[in-house]
Design an enzyme around this catalytic site. Structure first.
Site, PDB file in Angstrom:
ATOM      1  N   LYS A  13       0.838  -1.210  -0.019  1.00 11.03           N
ATOM      2  CA  LYS A  13       0.227  -0.062   0.053  1.00 11.03           C
ATOM      3  C   LYS A  13       0.848   1.301   0.075  1.00 11.03           C
ATOM      4  O   LYS A  13       0.482   2.396  -0.827  1.00 11.03           O
ATOM      5  CB  LYS A  13      -0.947   0.118   1.387  1.00 11.03           C
ATOM      6  CG  LYS A  13      -2.090  -1.035   1.110  1.00 11.03           C
ATOM      7  CD  LYS A  13      -3.211  -0.446   2.139  1.00 11.03           C
ATOM      8  CE  LYS A  13      -2.841  -0.417   3.667  1.00 11.03           C
ATOM      9  NZ  LYS A  13      -2.361  -1.671   4.129  1.00 11.03           N
ATOM     10  N   ARG A  88     -10.084   1.790   7.791  1.00 12.98           N
ATOM     11  CA  ARG A  88      -9.643   0.563   8.461  1.00 12.98           C
ATOM     12  C   ARG A  88     -10.884  -0.272   8.621  1.00 12.98           C
ATOM     13  O   ARG A  88     -10.603  -1.539   8.977  1.00 12.98           O
ATOM     14  CB  ARG A  88      -8.892   0.615   9.603  1.00 12.98           C
ATOM     15  CG  ARG A  88      -7.261   0.319   8.967  1.00 12.98           C
ATOM     16  CD  ARG A  88      -6.716   0.645  10.546  1.00 12.98           C
ATOM     17  NE  ARG A  88      -5.316   0.105  10.418  1.00 12.98           N
ATOM     18  CZ  ARG A  88      -4.342   0.800   9.914  1.00 12.98           C
ATOM     19  NH1 ARG A  88      -4.295   1.998   9.228  1.00 12.98           N
ATOM     20  NH2 ARG A  88      -2.928   0.096  10.240  1.00 12.98           N
ATOM     21  N   ARG A 122      12.167  -9.919   3.318  1.00  8.61           N
ATOM     22  CA  ARG A 122      12.416  -8.608   3.492  1.00  8.61           C
ATOM     23  C   ARG A 122      13.870  -8.438   4.253  1.00  8.61           C
ATOM     24  O   ARG A 122      13.799  -8.880   5.597  1.00  8.61           O
ATOM     25  CB  ARG A 122      11.338  -7.754   3.841  1.00  8.61           C
ATOM     26  CG  ARG A 122      11.552  -6.331   4.235  1.00  8.61           C
ATOM     27  CD  ARG A 122      10.275  -5.809   4.203  1.00  8.61           C
ATOM     28  NE  ARG A 122       9.450  -5.969   5.464  1.00  8.61           N
ATOM     29  CZ  ARG A 122       8.273  -5.450   5.626  1.00  8.61           C
ATOM     30  NH1 ARG A 122       7.655  -4.575   4.450  1.00  8.61           N
ATOM     31  NH2 ARG A 122       7.251  -5.782   6.514  1.00  8.61           N
TER      32      ARG A 122
END
Ligand code: AMP
Length: 212
Positions: A13, A88, A122
């Site tokens: 996002k 949210r 990551r």
């Protein structure tokens, strides 16, 4: 053009919001970032929000609504914006409808396998914060500054499962809500960030939302 971006944490996002903001010239509004700025500046809002954020809870609606209403009333939002992190929950989506007109809701759709690949692979540079993924970067030092690459302590399989379940409980009803409102644009995110952005851009341009 007022946009909302939805997606599970790790779906990209932040990256897509920044690309949309830069390429379409609309501000990227992240409630999480607004809270973090206020926390670092030790404002009254920051002190209030920090208590919830460090406990992994949502900041109460009455505080969050005030923050978002104030931000959306600023002059740079006149020609549109991209919301990231708000709404949210279903309650926030319904409230947003009372003070803003949303044109499109982009859902970054990612499989659990791809999400795990991204998050577990990551690596972040300890010194400059540059982000890498072991799937396309095998070295253990940063190409930019030679700093050591480390994994974030919350990037574990257990945390991913927890984040996904929180997202499913709180955000899934919002997806159904926007689907019923005919605002939802689902984008397959099992691709590189550049390719995902191209798909979003072409879909919005085909709809005539932005000039080609
Ligand atoms: P984010 O950067 O979007 O992951 O947000 C970081 C934290 O800020 C979240 O874990 C929440 O505690 C808080 N936060 C951000 N956006 C909202 C929101 N729309 N409603 C309530 N709390 C939020």
């Amino acid at each position: 053009m007022n946009l909302v971006l939805l997606g599970v944490p790790g779906s990209g996002k932040g990256t897509q919001s920044k690309l949309i903001s830069k390429n379409f010239g609309i501000p990227h509004i992240s409630t999480g970032e607004i809270f973090r700025e206020n926390i670092s500046q030790k404002t009254k809002l920051g002190i209030l929000a920090e208590e919830y954020i460090i406990n992994g809870q949502l900041v109460p609606d009455e505080i969050t609504f005030e923050v978002i209403k104030k931000r959306l009333s600023q002059p740079d939002c006149k020609n549109g914006y991209i919301l990231d992190g708000f709404p949210r929950t279903l309650a926030q989506g319904k409230a947003l409808k009372t003070f803003a007109k949303i044109d499109r809701v982009i859902l970054l759709d990612i499989t659990l396998d791809e999400l795990k690949r991204r998050i577990l692979g990551r690596r972040t540079c300890e010194d400059c914060g540059e982000i890498y993924n072991t799937s396309n970067y095998a070295l253990d030092y940063c190409a930019k500054c030679n700093g050591k690459l480390i994994s974030r302590s919350d990037d574990t399989e257990q945390t991913i499962n927890k984040r996904v379940s929180v997202y499913e409980q709180q955000t899934k009803p919002l997806i159904d809500f926007y689907n019923e409102e005919n605002l939802l644009l689902v984008v397959d995110c099992n691709n590189s960030p550049e390719e995902i952005f191209k798909i979003i851009e072409s879909k919005l341009k085909i709809e005539g939302r932005f000039e080609i």
